[in-house]
Design a protein around this motif. Structure first.
Motif, short mmCIF file in Angstrom:
data_model
loop_
_atom_site.label_atom_id
_atom_site.label_comp_id
_atom_site.label_asym_id
_atom_site.label_seq_id
_atom_site.Cartn_x
_atom_site.Cartn_y
_atom_site.Cartn_z
N GLU A 189 0.83 -1.21 0.00
CA GLU A 189 0.00 0.00 0.00
C GLU A 189 0.87 1.26 0.00
O GLU A 189 0.63 2.20 -0.76
N ARG A 190 1.90 1.26 0.83
CA ARG A 190 2.77 2.45 0.88
C ARG A 190 3.50 2.64 -0.45
O ARG A 190 3.66 3.76 -0.93
N CYS A 238 0.99 4.01 -3.03
CA CYS A 238 0.64 5.41 -2.77
C CYS A 238 1.79 6.31 -3.20
O CYS A 238 1.58 7.35 -3.82
N VAL A 278 1.82 6.60 -7.00
CA VAL A 278 0.72 7.45 -7.49
C VAL A 278 1.05 8.92 -7.22
O VAL A 278 0.91 9.77 -8.10
N GLU A 279 1.51 9.20 -6.00
CA GLU A 279 1.80 10.61 -5.66
C GLU A 279 2.93 11.18 -6.51
O GLU A 279 2.92 12.34 -6.87
N LYS A 330 -6.29 11.09 -7.78
CA LYS A 330 -6.70 11.04 -6.38
C LYS A 330 -6.86 9.58 -5.97
O LYS A 330 -7.37 8.77 -6.73
N ILE A 331 -6.44 9.26 -4.75
CA ILE A 331 -6.72 7.92 -4.24
C ILE A 331 -8.04 7.99 -3.50
O ILE A 331 -8.22 8.84 -2.61
N LYS A 375 -7.91 6.32 1.79
CA LYS A 375 -6.66 5.88 2.43
C LYS A 375 -6.88 5.80 3.93
O LYS A 375 -7.43 6.76 4.47
N PRO A 376 -6.44 4.76 4.64
CA PRO A 376 -5.90 3.52 4.06
C PRO A 376 -6.92 2.84 3.15
O PRO A 376 -8.12 3.07 3.27
N PHE A 377 -6.40 2.00 2.23
CA PHE A 377 -7.29 1.32 1.29
C PHE A 377 -8.33 0.51 2.07
O PHE A 377 -7.98 -0.19 3.03
N THR A 401 -9.58 9.23 -10.52
CA THR A 401 -9.59 8.56 -9.22
C THR A 401 -9.10 7.13 -9.32
O THR A 401 -9.46 6.41 -10.26
N CYS A 414 -8.11 -2.44 -8.12
CA CYS A 414 -8.19 -1.00 -8.37
C CYS A 414 -9.05 -0.75 -9.61
O CYS A 414 -8.78 -1.32 -10.67
#
Ligand code: ASP
Length: 454
Positions: free
Chosen positions: A244-245, A248, A251-252, A258-259, A262-264, A292, A348
């Motif tokens: 997950e980290r 993220c 993506v960033e 946009k996510i 968060k957390p997923f 998104t 996703c």
């Protein structure tokens, strides 16, 4: 003179430069000919009074000249080099080019796939595809550095190997030195990464090529690439946290998207099936919303699914997956469908981005899993004896995951087909780009391999 890249001309106003590249466009204004020159850094306008008559689009040329600031009214905001141009003094043609079989200044999605793949090296000149492959490079490079900082070691595992079931058919490679015997191409490095945990690496990764002989789809190729991960002494949550980290951070760093949450969010398999009737639901309110990314963890997958045609239980993830401890007892029963596994997916926008599981490290449980799937004892030994042996020499608790590079980059690049983010993909009918495989081999080669085609 050393070569200057198009983009670097911005810093060389007034200086003499040598440029090399392709003729992106050529505009003949009679006395003046404008050539937009393209190289790996971008495009720059050059102006020539002479020597440009024979130059045609896609010719490979070398230009020497002086960088000048463009008059204010002629600045081109669309070009990164739009404030400058090069006054060409000499133009050398390094190589000519025929008229291309299709335009490359459009997105190209309307062009027949077969044609695009036949000339993929030209298709890749298309700015959309060039950008996709550069994005892919950046994402992979970032992931490498990110995983390195987290203490992972990158290790290559063999491509010529033995079958590792991931639910698809194997690609086989005949052995010339041992006629009648075959290597299998890896459906994934699954067994090797587990063996690397027994070896003590604790945190392994590989940008791994996986090969599976299965039906092609817009999000599936015969060979594809995964961020293959394995860790020792971790809980399921710790594995999910790493992935997950990492996602993220990517993506960033590489998109404006946009996510969604968060957390997923995390749901069990039973919950998603009940709520969405799918194990890879798209959580976006508007399914066309490209801004998104709605990530979702799906956990507690069933261990087995019933294969109606073969009339047998198949593992839903792969047979190295650990059942939930409280369900181990059902292994002795008929109803294997009740067993839930310590297996999870990352989903996703309706795509399965990754699968993973906590692994079995107890040889007795591993054997039971195989026998429950209908393997005979001798068969288990022949196919997986090496793994069962390895488990007897201090195998740490382990688990891992393998996110898809192709699908993730596809989502980041706003593409709808993974072929758009793979340099040389196979076509929808399984033909390789440019090289036209699979193809026939000559009799002599078959003879050496002791193979007869029926
Ligand atoms: N080998 C699995 C796959 O390719 C991933 C994993 O369990 O780590 O889906």
């Amino acid at each position: 003179m050393v070569r200057t890249l198009a983009l670097d001309c911005n810093k060389k106003i007034g200086q003499e430069v040598k440029l090399c590249g392709w003729v992106n466009t050529r505009r003949d204004h009679g006395k003046l000919i404008f050539i937009d020159l393209r190289d790996r850094s971008g495009i720059i306008q050059t102006v020539a009074e002479q020597g440009a008559k024979e130059v045609r689009p896609e010719f490979v040329i070398e230009i020497e000249g002086q960088v000048a600031r463009r008059p204010k009214e002629l600045v081109n905001q669309k070009l990164e080099t739009g404030e400058v141009e090069v006054k060409a003094k000499t133009i050398k043609i390094l190589n000519q080019a025929q008229t291309l079989p299709f335009p490359i200044d459009t997105p190209g999605l309307d062009i027949e796939e077969e044609l695009r793949l036949k000339y993929r090296y030209l298709d890749l000149r298309r700015p959309r595809l060039t950008a996709n492959l550069k994005l892919r490079h950046k994402v992979v490079n970032f992931a490498r550095n990110w995983l390195d900082k987290e203490g992972f070691t990158e290790i290559e595992t063999p491509i010529l190997t033995k079958a590792t079931p991931e639910g698809a058919r194997d690609f086989l490679v005949p052995s010339r030195l041992q006629p009648g015997k075959f290597y299998a191409l890896p459906q994934s490095p699954q067994q090797y990464k587990q063996l690397l945990m027994v070896a003590g690496f604790e945190k392994y990764y590989q940008i791994a090529r996986c090969l599976r002989d299965e039906e092609l789809r817009s999000d599936r190729q015969l060979e594809f690439t995964q961020f293959d991960l394995e860790m020792s002494f971790v809980t399921q949550d710790e594995i999910l946290d790493v992935v997950e980290r990492m996602f993220c951070a990517i993506v960033e760093n590489f998109s404006q998207k946009k996510i969604f949450k968060k957390p997923f969010p995390k749901l069990t398999y039973n919950e998603v099936i009940k709520k969405y009737n799918s194990d890879k639901p798209d959580l976006r309110a508007d399914k066309n919303d490209k801004k998104t990314l709605a990530f979702l963890w799906v956990c507690d997958f069933p261990m087995y699914e019933w294969d109606k045609t073969e009339k047998r239980w198949n593992s839903m993830h792969h047979p190295f997956t650990m059942p939930k401890l409280e369900h181990l007892k059902y292994l002795e029963t008929e109803d294997l469908g009740r067993i839930k596994a310590q297996a999870y997916d990352l989903v996703c926008n309706g795509y399965e981005l990754a699968s993973g599981s906590i692994r079995i490290v107890d040889p007795a449980i591993q054997e039971k899993i195989f026998t429950a799937m209908g393997y005979k004892k001798e068969e288990v030994q022949a196919k997986f004896g090496h793994l069962l042996t390895a488990f007897k020499y201090g195998a740490p608790p382990m688990g891992g995951m393998a996110p898809s590079v192709d699908r993730f980059v596809m989502l980041l690049a706003d593409e709808e087909n993974i072929r758009e983010v793979i340099a040389f993909p196979v076509s929808s009918s399984g033909q390789t780009a440019v090289m036209d495989a699979p193809s026939k081999v000559d009799e002599k080669t078959l003879k050496e391999l002791k193979i007869k085609i029926k």
